[in-house]
Design a protein around this motif. Structure first.
Motif, short mmCIF file in Angstrom:
data_model
loop_
_atom_site.label_atom_id
_atom_site.label_comp_id
_atom_site.label_asym_id
_atom_site.label_seq_id
_atom_site.Cartn_x
_atom_site.Cartn_y
_atom_site.Cartn_z
N UNK A 1 -4.64 -2.02 -11.20
CA UNK A 1 -4.55 -0.57 -11.12
C UNK A 1 -3.91 -0.15 -9.79
N UNK A 2 -3.10 0.90 -9.84
CA UNK A 2 -2.51 1.50 -8.64
C UNK A 2 -2.59 3.01 -8.76
N UNK B 1 1.54 -7.07 -10.45
CA UNK B 1 1.78 -7.09 -9.00
C UNK B 1 3.27 -7.23 -8.70
N UNK B 2 3.75 -6.44 -7.75
CA UNK B 2 5.16 -6.48 -7.38
C UNK B 2 5.54 -5.25 -6.59
N UNK B 3 6.84 -5.10 -6.36
CA UNK B 3 7.38 -3.97 -5.60
C UNK B 3 8.00 -2.98 -6.57
N UNK B 4 7.63 -1.72 -6.43
CA UNK B 4 8.06 -0.68 -7.35
C UNK B 4 8.68 0.50 -6.60
N UNK C 1 -2.43 -7.98 -6.22
CA UNK C 1 -3.60 -8.27 -7.05
C UNK C 1 -4.90 -8.05 -6.30
N UNK C 2 -4.89 -8.20 -4.99
CA UNK C 2 -6.12 -8.07 -4.21
C UNK C 2 -6.07 -6.91 -3.22
N UNK C 3 -5.10 -5.98 -3.38
CA UNK C 3 -4.99 -4.87 -2.45
C UNK C 3 -5.68 -3.62 -2.94
N UNK C 4 -5.78 -2.62 -2.05
CA UNK C 4 -6.38 -1.34 -2.41
C UNK C 4 -5.50 -0.57 -3.38
#
Length: 760
Positions: free
Chosen positions: A508-509, A555-558, A577-580
């Protein structure tokens, strides 16, 4: 004596320095840049935060009796070059009020640097009194004014007028566009690439001794240049030089008519790289000068010149711009006699003795496709003339090869003989492949399983796990010039007890706007950047939302974009995957919906690429918000991005026989065009398409393909539009479309865009 007036133009700055003892405290007007570029970051902090904080610090150091005021621009309206306001009249004891006003500013608009300098100068009666302007800017003029011409005008009309310009984080080319404002008035241009350099520059100008902060004359050092008198277009030349070799000194090639010390030439080399300097000759023939530019205490000065005649050539080679990835395929344009045995070669050096790493015969192909070496480094691309009994080099150009992005992503553990997907990023040559080998195996042959990259684009490749349990490696193998090479590898465990292979690994982001824009309705979209091992599927909302919004992503750059009524928010984010994974997306003044776009090919703002007025297209969205449309004749529904137009959906097949039989296409053909900007184009269900044209995505109405724009091949605006259309395109037979209920429409949207934000 005449009173001295100083105007501080603070466009992007951290104004923090120790004030020396001044002989006279000048009246000062701080002109604060409220443009959207102030949201750009330095060392991870928005520049506006640095400005708010450090303006307060510097004002706290000013004596109470000093008269100071505040002028702001771009702080009230988006896209308005006339948004300039004297916020605080210059007076004693106004430091606290100015700090409060700066802290309360919004940063929205454009950057009318030239007009702001003129307004400041006129407010101080620069034609009657001595006056000094200190411009500190993080950006260039965005309101179609000419800073160089303004500098000459102010110098001619001023009694004793001087402008100093500090370019905060500007490139050489950007700095050249504003440095002339200083140099044409006898001032200095400072190139401040970090906070320390900014403090030093400000201490020499704003807070230095003396009425106008002018420097005592410094003797001009001696320099010499020794280079060829003539050179062919696009070739590389060596120029021996002597000179002061100051930190920012450089050599450049400019037209012989150029007189300004800051020319903006792209043919330059810094002296810090040593002598001889290597310069690329311009592509146009004519008379030029090689110049030594000294960054002295009084600004840039030309201290040595040498004439250079640029001639046309029987031979020329042109390479793609920018970094070139090792093992990748490049298109090489060439010019030459095209003899039956002539060829292009890549060698370690431009020598007849060096061996060819790879080569390709010229023939009738121009440009030629060549595979670059697997090893990063500096090479030469040569045109080789192969005649009867002789071989000679027609021309050579340098080729810089970098490692580039290389990545593999796959499940950490799989069961024996189980199929799974491997996402990848790498050179992408059709002969590259992904293999599976036992852990520790170093040879580039003998693989257990493999899958070619081929010409299928950046999507994942399918592999099957080995039958025996154990530890393995998944590897990316490049077939670049010079031999096969393992570019990257990851571990794989084959275990009978491994969990089921997930269809996707999503996290989730959350995206939100800055606090200054709280409550703004925004329509969000996100597109993964190319060159990474991530599915290229876009995510987009179909409606506007207020406050934070969330979605699920690999996970990646968007590249993230938020469209609001009077502002556009953009930014690149890294979702881990493990970030805020909570991101504040900043406004982008260059994408203002209220700004008339620049036309890429000379068409006016109302003209399409083929001369058709934008408003005459079947569907257009020329306002500030995205536009939902339904074509009753075809049953096609879509949301057109703001600033785009579309042709009428066409169900007619391409072949005459099918037309005569009255057949219809399964899904309609539609052309989408960006009405301005880089004039990007998208095609729904193109009749003929090759991978080189650009990427395609599956939608609820068929295949949507982006025609890659050579002028801007990775334009985020194009991928944003593609994502928005992909999420909204729905096609049903007209009768069925009319019969869909609201719940059925919601259900269909959920299937087509599972990450969308549902309607309330």
């Amino acid at each position: 004596m005449k009173r001295v007036f100083a105007v501080l133009l603070a466009a992007a700055m951290g104004l923090c320095a120790q004030a020396p003892q001044a002989q006279e405290s000048p009246r000062t007007v701080i002109v604060m840049d409220g443009s959207g570029s102030m949201w750009g970051q330095i060392d991870g902090r928005p520049k506006l935060e640095i400005a708010r904080e450090t303006v307060g610090k510097v004002l706290a150091q000013i004596p109470a009796e000093q008269e100071i005021g505040l002028l702001a621009y771009g702080h009230r309206r988006k896209g308005d070059c006339g948004d300039i306001e004297l916020v605080v009249e210059p007076a004693a004891g106004t430091g606290g009020l100015i700090t409060d006003k700066v802290n309360g500013m919004r940063f929205l608009g454009k950057t009318p640097l030239s007009q702001a300098v003129l307004v400041a100068a006129e407010s101080l009666r620069y034609g009657e009194e001595a006056a000094t302007v200190v411009l500190v800017t993080d950006g260039i003029e965005t309101c179609q004014a000419d800073p160089c011409a303004l500098g000459m005008e102010l110098e001619a009309n001023g009694l004793d007028f001087t402008t100093h310009v500090i370019g905060f984080g500007l490139s050489q080319e950007e700095g050249a566009q504003v440095a002339c404002l200083a140099e044409n008035t006898g001032g200095r241009y400072f190139e401040a690439r970090n906070a320390d350099a900014l403090i030093d520059a400000l201490s020499q100008t704003v807070l230095s001794d003396g009425p106008a902060a002018k420097q005592a004359p410094v003797p001009t050092p001696k320099a010499s240049l020794d280079g060829p008198e003539a050179a062919a277009i696009t070739t590389e030349i060596n120029v021996d030089w002597t000179g002061p070799d100051s930190v920012e000194d450089y050599l450049e090639i400019v037209p012989a008519t150029e007189t300004a010390a800051t020319s903006g030439s792209r043919n330059y080399a810094y002296t810090k790289d040593g002598s001889p300097a290597k310069l690329i000759v311009p592509a146009d023939q004519g008379d030029y000068l090689i110049r030594y530019i000294w960054q002295g205490p009084n600004g840039r000065e030309v201290i040595a010149t040498a004439p250079l005649t640029v001639t046309d050539s029987e031979f020329a080679i042109s390479l793609p711009p920018g970094p070139i990835q090792a093992g990748s395929v490049i298109a090489v344009d060439w010019k030459g006699p095209n003899g039956p045995l002539d060829y292009l070669a890549i060698r370690t050096e431009a020598s007849t003795e060096a061996a060819d790493i790879t080569y390709a015969y010229t023939g009738d192909t121009n440009p030629l496709e060549m595979v670059t070496p697997n090893e990063p480094g500096t090479y030469s691309v040569l045109y080789i003339v192969e005649g009867t009994g002789e071989r000679r080099i027609g021309v050579s150009v340098p080729l810089s090869v970098v490692e580039g992005t290389i990545d593999l992503r796959a499940p950490a553990a799989v069961r024996p003989d189980t199929g799974f997907s491997v996402a990848w990023a790498g050179p992408g040559s059709s002969q590259d492949y992904i293999d599976i080998v036992p852990a520790g195996y170093i040879e580039t042959y003998g693989e257990l399983k493999y899958a070619y990259i081929g010409g299928e684009g950046p999507g994942p490749r399918e592999l099957s796990a080995p039958s025996d349990a154990g530890a393995y490696w998944i590897r990316y193998i490049s077939e670049g010039a010079g031999g096969r090479k393992v570019l990257h590898q990851i571990e794989l465990s084959v275990d009978p007890d491994a969990p089921d292979v997930p269809t996707s690994l999503l996290v989730a982001a959350t995206f939100d706007v800055p606090a200054d824009f709280a409550g703004t309705p925004v329509q969000w979209s996100a597109v993964p950047l190319e060159g990474q091992a991530v599915s290229m599927d876009a995510w987009a909302m179909n409606e506007f939302a207020t406050g934070p919004v969330s979605g699920n992503f690999e996970p990646g750059v968007y590249s993230v974009r938020g469209d609001a009524t009077d502002v556009v928010f953009t930014g690149a984010v890294t979702i881990s995957a493990d970030g805020d994974n909570r991101f504040t997306i900043l406004p982008d003044e260059t994408l203002s919906p209220t700004t008339t776009p620049d036309m890429a090919d000379g068409h006016g703002p109302d003209d399409g690429a083929d001369g058709t007025p934008w408003a005459d297209y079947a569907y257009s969205c020329l306002g500030d918000q995205n536009c939902p449309h339904t074509d009753a004749a075809s049953g096609l529904s879509f949301t057109l991005p703001a600033g785009w137009v579309a042709t009428s959906p066409d169900m007619t097949p391409a072949s005459a026989g099918a037309q005569a039989a009255g057949e219809q296409l399964e899904h309609p053909y539609v052309e989408f065009y960006e009405a301005g900007g880089n004039m990007n184009a998208l095609y729904l269900n193109p009749r003929q398409w090759i991978a080189d044209n650009g990427p395609c995505q599956t939608t609820g109405a068929g295949e949507l393909c982006l025609f890659r724009n050579d002028a801007a091949p990775n334009d985020p605006a194009a991928f944003m539009a593609m994502g928005a259309l992909q999420a909204s395109l729905i096609h049903a037979a007209p009768a069925a479309a009319a019969a869909l209920s609201a719940d059925e429409v919601e259900s269909l949207l959920d299937r087509l865009a599972p990450n969308r934000i549902p309607a309330n």
